[in-house]
Design an enzyme around this catalytic site. Structure first.
Site, short mmCIF file in Angstrom:
data_model
loop_
_atom_site.label_atom_id
_atom_site.label_comp_id
_atom_site.label_asym_id
_atom_site.label_seq_id
_atom_site.Cartn_x
_atom_site.Cartn_y
_atom_site.Cartn_z
NE ARG A 55 -2.23 -1.10 3.65
CZ ARG A 55 -1.81 -0.14 4.45
NH1 ARG A 55 -2.04 1.13 4.16
NH2 ARG A 55 -1.16 -0.42 5.56
CE LYS A 197 -6.18 -4.12 4.93
NZ LYS A 197 -6.95 -4.75 6.03
CG HIS A 216 -7.08 -4.32 10.73
ND1 HIS A 216 -5.77 -3.92 10.85
CD2 HIS A 216 -7.11 -5.18 9.68
CE1 HIS A 216 -5.04 -4.50 9.93
NE2 HIS A 216 -5.83 -5.27 9.20
CB SER A 235 1.08 -6.44 8.45
OG SER A 235 1.71 -7.31 7.57
CE LYS A 239 -5.54 -8.90 11.03
NZ LYS A 239 -4.29 -8.57 10.43
CB THR A 240 -3.87 -14.82 8.75
OG1 THR A 240 -4.36 -13.57 8.26
CG2 THR A 240 -4.42 -15.93 7.88
CG ASP A 254 -7.42 -8.23 7.21
OD1 ASP A 254 -6.59 -8.07 8.12
OD2 ASP A 254 -7.53 -7.44 6.27
NE ARG A 320 -0.16 -9.08 2.16
CZ ARG A 320 -0.67 -8.81 3.35
NH1 ARG A 320 -1.65 -9.55 3.83
NH2 ARG A 320 -0.21 -7.80 4.06
#
Length: 517
Positions: A55, A197, A216, A235, A239-240, A254, A320
């Site tokens: 991003r 996003k 988030h 990130s 989390k995942t 997410d 990704r």
């Protein structure tokens, strides 16, 4: 809606061919035919994004109009864009799209029908149409999909570059949200995450107006959907990885909303980091990343054998995989669960002073939610030579149009009403900072999460930590006792105390700029 109606709605003219809601196989064919992507040996589709591999926050804007002027938290994150400049730039983008093929996916965000946002995503490239199909929720009934009118339209023109001097952008790339027109304009960047996003930013503006708390975070539940848990984290904090557990059902990895009925996913897919992923360490994501229908972004592929190399970071660390959530074997079909019984705030502490797990009282929960702390290490970004503290309020400041305190108030109301256990989980370093200590093993973090979610850890005896004042358990199943207390794992206690005081001072300094008062 027919072609002419679409053109009239957005003033689009002279498109060569309009492709509506192509299937996965059709989009594969189009992307390969146009040399946008390569078919891997396993069946996934690999593409590279060009100049931008992540991003670009400095290129994101919100049109400043009657609706946004008073509500948006203007500044470096939410940069204002003049309505007249937007109109001119949009006209240039639409002119650029003339005499080109255009791919449209009609999908929606928010699995909870009470909050559903219908999306039309228009792109000049089929690979991004497939990305949108994977990441958002697709209406399965083609007849219903035909009549799906948009609440928001996203126009995606990665091949068009703005002129900063005349278009009033910061560079050739731009992501512009217009809440009055209900439109998102993206150009000059091929990074697919900007699509995801940008929509999340829209939801972070719209959902609070309905009393829904946007988050988030990842989320899952146990045998009973009412036994749900959410995982806040930036990130690289896990989390995942930690929310995907074969003993629980994944709600999402997410982005979620929390309303009066519980937690719901706003997406229909996963966008997982896959650098150095392995079948042994993260089997569910690994298998999903290799399936037909999955897009691999900036992953390295052998052009002859078409084999994938997940360990190759020569393009970027930010590789990704984008795939539908049902590629995860234990994904929840309804993409929703009850009010969370446990909230886990993840951080990767590269200073090595935070414990692997700590229990937070409500005041501390609000404190750490506002901080949104993690750390970057040397090598992750140009110029970083040593661990650097990162604070992203509410664990998602780049996507929050409203002031952080608006989301913090919603969080406070939710935990006061539903009284979940709130935990801080450090997936970073222990025994010293990065370069001296060692990274907390993934299996250790998983054991701690399982102890939290089973209710076992809440029954432990706790002691109060000296510098940060949260509660550390004296023991946890299958976790060495000494690792639970950072001060005991450092060889130099005075150095630990010095580092802890420095980090605590950084916490206080950042918190006072964000508090609710």
């Amino acid at each position: 809606m027919n072609k002419d109606s679409l053109f009239e709605m957005i003033q689009l003219k002279n498109v060569t061919q309009l492709y509506w809601d192509l299937s996965v196989a059709e989009l594969y064919e189009q992307a390969i035919k146009r040399h946008e992507a390569l078919l891997s040996a396993s069946g996934s589709l690999v593409f590279h994004t060009g100049q931008y591999k992540g991003r670009t926050p400095k290129d994101k804007f919100i049109v400043k109009d009657q609706q946004t002027t008073e509500q948006v938290d203007w500044g470096k994150i939410n940069q204002p864009f003049d309505p007249l400049s937007y109109k001119r730039l949009k006209s240039k983008v639409l002119s650029y799209l003339q005499d080109r093929d255009l791919f449209i996916q009609r999908c929606y965000a928010c699995s909870n029908p009470n909050h559903r946002i219908n999306l039309w995503i228009l792109s000049e490239r089929p690979i991004y149409s497939l990305f949108s199909r994977n990441l958002f929720i697709v209406e399965k009934d083609p007849e219903k999909r035909k009549y799906l009118l948009p609440d928001f339209i996203l126009i995606h023109a990665p091949g068009f570059r703005a002129d900063p001097e005349t278009d009033k952008t910061q560079s050739g790339a731009f992501i512009i949200l217009n809440f009055d027109e209900k439109m998102i304009l993206i150009g000059g960047t091929g990074y697919a995450g900007e699509i995801k996003k940008a929509v999340f930013t829209v939801l972070n503006f719209l959902l609070p107006q309905k009393g829904v708390f946007p988050m988030h975070c990842s989320a899952n539940f146990g045998k009973d959907p009412q036994d749900s848990a959410i995982f806040f984290g930036l990130s690289g904090t896990g989390k995942t990885t930690l929310s995907i557990d074969s003993t629980r059902y994944l709600i999402g990895d997410d982005e979620h909303g929390w309303d009066d009925s519980g937690v719901f996913n706003v997406e229909g897919g996963c966008y997982a980091k896959v650098i150095r992923i392995s079948k042994e360490g993260e089997p569910e994501i690994y298998q999903a990343a290799l399936r037909f229908g999955t897009i691999l972004e900036n992953v390295i592929i052998n052009p002859q054998t078409r084999e994938i190399d997940f360990n190759d970071d020569s393009l970027t660390e930010n590789t990704r995989a984008a795939f539908p959530i049902e590629y995860i074997p234990n994904a929840s079909g309804q993409l929703a669960g009850g009010h969370p019984k446990n909230i886990i705030m993840l951080c990767c502490d590269a200073f090595g002073v935070l414990p692997p797990v700590a229990k937070l009282n409500p005041e501390q929960a609000l404190y750490y939610f506002l901080l949104g702390y993690t750390a970057k290490i040397a090598g992750t970004e140009t110029g970083i030579q040593e661990p650097t503290a990162v604070f992203s309020p509410c664990f998602g400041s780049p996507f929050l149009p409203l002031p952080p305190k608006a989301y913090a108030r919603m969080f406070k109301e939710k935990i006061e009403k539903h009284k979940p256990n709130v935990w801080l989980l450090n997936t970073g370093w222990t025994g010293g900072p990065y370069g001296i200590g060692k990274r907390i093993a993934l299996e250790t973090s998983r054991r701690l999460v399982r102890a939290i979610l089973s209710g076992e850890l809440a029954k432990a005896d706790f002691i109060q930590e000296e510098y940060f004042h949260f509660s550390i358990p004296q023991s946890s199943p299958d976790v060495p006792t000494e690792i639970l207390h950072p001060s005991k794992s450092w060889k130099d206690l005075s150095q630990y105390e010095k580092t802890a005081r420095e980090l605590q001072a950084l916490f206080e300094q950042n918190y006072h700029t964000l508090s609710l008062t």
